[in-house]
Design a protein around this motif. Structure first.
Motif, PDB file in Angstrom:
ATOM      1  N   GLY A  61       0.745  -1.069  -0.168  1.00 23.82           N
ATOM      2  CA  GLY A  61      -0.019   0.139   0.092  1.00 23.82           C
ATOM      3  C   GLY A  61       0.718   1.356   0.020  1.00 23.82           C
ATOM      4  N   MET A  62       0.636   1.933  -1.224  1.00 27.16           N
ATOM      5  CA  MET A  62       1.290   3.423  -1.093  1.00 27.16           C
ATOM      6  C   MET A  62       0.563   4.425  -0.319  1.00 27.16           C
ATOM      7  SD  MET A  62       4.067   2.243  -2.577  1.00 27.16           S
ATOM      8  CE  MET A  62       4.559   0.830  -3.271  1.00 27.16           C
ATOM      9  N   VAL A  63       0.461   4.595   0.919  1.00 30.87           N
ATOM     10  CA  VAL A  63      -0.350   5.559   1.520  1.00 30.87           C
ATOM     11  C   VAL A  63      -0.082   6.702   1.914  1.00 30.87           C
ATOM     12  CG1 VAL A  63      -1.712   5.487   3.776  1.00 30.87           C
ATOM     13  CG2 VAL A  63      -0.918   3.325   2.608  1.00 30.87           C
ATOM     14  N   PRO A  64      -0.821   7.952   1.204  1.00 30.80           N
ATOM     15  CA  PRO A  64      -0.544   9.288   1.371  1.00 30.80           C
ATOM     16  C   PRO A  64      -0.886   9.662   3.055  1.00 30.80           C
ATOM     17  CG  PRO A  64      -2.020   9.175  -0.562  1.00 30.80           C
ATOM     18  CD  PRO A  64      -1.729   7.613   0.178  1.00 30.80           C
ATOM     19  N   ARG A  65      -0.083  10.452   3.494  1.00 29.45           N
ATOM     20  CA  ARG A  65      -0.225  10.938   4.808  1.00 29.45           C
ATOM     21  C   ARG A  65      -1.579  11.306   5.332  1.00 29.45           C
ATOM     22  NH1 ARG A  65       4.645   9.919   6.378  1.00 29.45           N
ATOM     23  NH2 ARG A  65       6.571  10.406   5.182  1.00 29.45           N
ATOM     24  N   VAL A  66      -2.357  12.184   4.188  1.00 32.11           N
ATOM     25  CA  VAL A  66      -3.694  12.460   4.472  1.00 32.11           C
ATOM     26  C   VAL A  66      -4.388  11.340   4.659  1.00 32.11           C
ATOM     27  CG1 VAL A  66      -4.267  12.797   2.002  1.00 32.11           C
ATOM     28  CG2 VAL A  66      -5.474  14.194   3.911  1.00 32.11           C
ATOM     29  N   VAL A  67      -4.404  10.030   4.138  1.00 35.45           N
ATOM     30  CA  VAL A  67      -5.221   8.903   4.159  1.00 35.45           C
ATOM     31  C   VAL A  67      -4.939   8.263   5.633  1.00 35.45           C
ATOM     32  CG1 VAL A  67      -5.344   6.503   3.437  1.00 35.45           C
ATOM     33  CG2 VAL A  67      -5.327   8.385   1.847  1.00 35.45           C
ATOM     34  N   GLN A  69      -3.888  10.001   8.190  1.00 29.42           N
ATOM     35  CA  GLN A  69      -4.446  10.933   9.092  1.00 29.42           C
ATOM     36  C   GLN A  69      -5.871  10.817   9.397  1.00 29.42           C
ATOM     37  OE1 GLN A  69      -2.910  14.690   7.696  1.00 29.42           O
ATOM     38  NE2 GLN A  69      -0.787  14.352   8.549  1.00 29.42           N
ATOM     39  N   GLY A  70      -6.400  10.410   8.299  1.00 27.90           N
ATOM     40  CA  GLY A  70      -7.830  10.362   8.407  1.00 27.90           C
ATOM     41  C   GLY A  70      -8.501   9.003   8.586  1.00 27.90           C
ATOM     42  N   GLY A  71      -7.302   8.034   9.061  1.00 28.25           N
ATOM     43  CA  GLY A  71      -7.955   6.727   9.460  1.00 28.25           C
ATOM     44  C   GLY A  71      -8.348   5.812   8.571  1.00 28.25           C
ATOM     45  N   ARG A  72      -7.805   5.962   7.354  1.00 23.42           N
ATOM     46  CA  ARG A  72      -8.616   5.223   6.205  1.00 23.42           C
ATOM     47  C   ARG A  72      -7.604   4.347   5.674  1.00 23.42           C
ATOM     48  NH1 ARG A  72     -10.135  10.820   4.681  1.00 23.42           N
ATOM     49  NH2 ARG A  72      -8.504  10.392   2.943  1.00 23.42           N
ATOM     50  N   VAL A  73      -6.482   3.772   6.433  1.00 26.00           N
ATOM     51  CA  VAL A  73      -5.675   2.860   5.754  1.00 26.00           C
ATOM     52  C   VAL A  73      -6.201   1.453   5.840  1.00 26.00           C
ATOM     53  CG1 VAL A  73      -3.331   1.802   6.146  1.00 26.00           C
ATOM     54  CG2 VAL A  73      -3.579   4.182   6.689  1.00 26.00           C
ATOM     55  N   SER A  74      -6.128   0.877   4.772  1.00 27.83           N
ATOM     56  CA  SER A  74      -6.670  -0.655   4.626  1.00 27.83           C
ATOM     57  C   SER A  74      -6.135  -1.499   5.568  1.00 27.83           C
ATOM     58  CB  SER A  74      -6.304  -1.196   2.999  1.00 27.83           C
ATOM     59  OG  SER A  74      -6.735  -2.577   3.065  1.00 27.83           O
ATOM     60  N   ASP A  75      -6.963  -2.332   6.096  1.00 29.05           N
ATOM     61  CA  ASP A  75      -6.318  -3.368   7.008  1.00 29.05           C
ATOM     62  C   ASP A  75      -5.659  -4.512   6.251  1.00 29.05           C
ATOM     63  OD1 ASP A  75      -7.819  -2.278   9.433  1.00 29.05           O
ATOM     64  OD2 ASP A  75      -9.614  -3.429   9.032  1.00 29.05           O
ATOM     65  N   TYR A  76      -5.811  -4.435   5.073  1.00 31.40           N
ATOM     66  CA  TYR A  76      -5.037  -5.350   4.044  1.00 31.40           C
ATOM     67  C   TYR A  76      -3.769  -5.112   3.507  1.00 31.40           C
ATOM     68  CZ  TYR A  76      -9.785  -7.412   4.952  1.00 31.40           C
ATOM     69  OH  TYR A  76     -10.912  -7.829   5.377  1.00 31.40           O
ATOM     70  N   VAL A  77      -3.150  -4.127   4.159  1.00 31.77           N
ATOM     71  CA  VAL A  77      -1.956  -3.604   3.813  1.00 31.77           C
ATOM     72  C   VAL A  77      -0.809  -4.349   4.349  1.00 31.77           C
ATOM     73  CG1 VAL A  77      -0.311  -1.719   3.633  1.00 31.77           C
ATOM     74  CG2 VAL A  77      -2.616  -1.251   3.100  1.00 31.77           C
ATOM     75  N   ASP A  78      -0.029  -5.356   3.543  1.00 32.15           N
ATOM     76  CA  ASP A  78       1.072  -6.139   4.331  1.00 32.15           C
ATOM     77  C   ASP A  78       2.368  -5.275   4.245  1.00 32.15           C
ATOM     78  OD1 ASP A  78      -0.448  -8.675   4.422  1.00 32.15           O
ATOM     79  OD2 ASP A  78      -0.396  -8.673   2.222  1.00 32.15           O
ATOM     80  N   VAL A  79       2.557  -4.357   3.421  1.00 32.03           N
ATOM     81  CA  VAL A  79       3.666  -3.653   3.176  1.00 32.03           C
ATOM     82  C   VAL A  79       3.356  -2.035   3.055  1.00 32.03           C
ATOM     83  CG1 VAL A  79       6.001  -3.248   1.978  1.00 32.03           C
ATOM     84  CG2 VAL A  79       5.018  -5.322   2.217  1.00 32.03           C
ATOM     85  N   HIS A  80       3.645  -1.302   4.251  1.00 29.93           N
ATOM     86  CA  HIS A  80       3.004  -0.065   4.350  1.00 29.93           C
ATOM     87  C   HIS A  80       4.116   0.994   3.849  1.00 29.93           C
ATOM     88  CE1 HIS A  80       0.600   3.067   6.343  1.00 29.93           C
ATOM     89  NE2 HIS A  80       1.576   3.704   5.923  1.00 29.93           N
ATOM     90  N   VAL A  81       3.881   1.750   2.620  1.00 32.41           N
ATOM     91  CA  VAL A  81       4.916   2.596   2.045  1.00 32.41           C
ATOM     92  C   VAL A  81       4.235   3.953   2.481  1.00 32.41           C
ATOM     93  CG1 VAL A  81       6.398   3.449   0.291  1.00 32.41           C
ATOM     94  CG2 VAL A  81       5.993   0.942   0.358  1.00 32.41           C
ATOM     95  N   ALA A  82       4.550   4.776   3.304  1.00 33.13           N
ATOM     96  CA  ALA A  82       3.992   6.265   3.458  1.00 33.13           C
ATOM     97  C   ALA A  82       4.622   6.953   2.386  1.00 33.13           C
ATOM     98  CB  ALA A  82       4.509   6.766   4.649  1.00 33.13           C
ATOM     99  N   CYS A  83       3.570   8.174   1.903  1.00 38.41           N
ATOM    100  CA  CYS A  83       4.006   9.016   0.945  1.00 38.41           C
ATOM    101  C   CYS A  83       3.425  10.304   1.395  1.00 38.41           C
ATOM    102  CB  CYS A  83       3.740   8.591  -0.349  1.00 38.41           C
ATOM    103  SG  CYS A  83       2.051   8.074  -0.591  1.00 38.41           S
ATOM    104  N   ASP A  84       4.156  11.466   0.851  1.00 43.12           N
ATOM    105  CA  ASP A  84       3.557  12.753   1.191  1.00 43.12           C
ATOM    106  C   ASP A  84       2.169  13.214   0.395  1.00 43.12           C
ATOM    107  OD1 ASP A  84       5.747  13.219   2.790  1.00 43.12           O
ATOM    108  OD2 ASP A  84       7.011  13.817   1.012  1.00 43.12           O
ATOM    109  N   ASN A  85       2.027  12.663  -0.654  1.00 42.03           N
ATOM    110  CA  ASN A  85       0.719  13.124  -1.565  1.00 42.03           C
ATOM    111  C   ASN A  85       0.512  12.202  -2.642  1.00 42.03           C
ATOM    112  OD1 ASN A  85       2.573  14.174  -3.675  1.00 42.03           O
ATOM    113  ND2 ASN A  85       3.372  15.641  -2.301  1.00 42.03           N
TER     114      ASN A  85
END
Length: 178
Positions: A61-67, A69-85
């Protein structure tokens, strides 16, 4: 193979889109492919991640910080890659994926499709984006691309960097060519 999937994060769309998306995720997981996706827990994004994960596949999962912060990260992300936007997310998804598939989606999905296609046309990469034309969802866009082609606004042919698949079997065939 790492398969990037662009798609809607909306919940209120026709159930047929969810069924076809689940089928795609099951195939990705059962074949041992990895899913690269936007990391959100809504709409088709969550559907494809859940199906891939439950079928034994790995999700990235390529997860923007706003996602986040909004508590909308998938429970099915095995590898979490944070990104800015969203721009970072597109760049990371493109870099991590061997092929990209666009499921039905809105403005964000269109942006992702055209970012991949445009960067292909000028030589940044040779990766394909496949429009998964569920229920003829992409038919108006395909008609527009054909029209742009006929008017001379596209160098080469648009199918040199964007492919169309109308079924999971056609997705399988396209992915095998890569």
């Amino acid at each position: 193979m790492k398969i990037g999937v662009f798609c809607s994060a909306n919940e209120h769309i026709a159930p047929d889109f969810f069924r076809s998306t689940e089928e795609l995720g099951q195939w990705i997981g059962s074949e041992g492919h990895q899913l690269v996706f936007g990391g959100c827990n809504m709409g088709l994004m969550e559907c494809v991640a859940r199906a891939t994960h439950e079928a034994g596949g790995t999700t990235i999962g390529m997860v923007p910080r706003v996602v986040e912060q909004g508590g909308r990260v998938s429970d099915y992300v095995d590898v979490h890659v944070a990104c800015d936007n969203l721009s970072d997310r597109k760049d990371l998804m493109l870099a991590q994926s061997d092929v990209l598939i666009a499921l039905p989606g809105g403005i964000g999905t269109l942006d992702e499709v055209f970012t991949v296609a445009a960067s292909h046309t000028i030589g940044y990469h040779r990766k394909m984006v496949i429009l998964y034309d569920m229920k003829a969802f992409w038919a108006p866009l395909i008609a527009l691309l054909d029209d742009l082609q006929a008017r001379g606004f596209i160098r080469g042919h648009w199918t040199d960097f964007i492919r169309v698949a109308h079924s999971l079997d056609e997705i399988r065939q396209e992915v095998k060519r890569i």
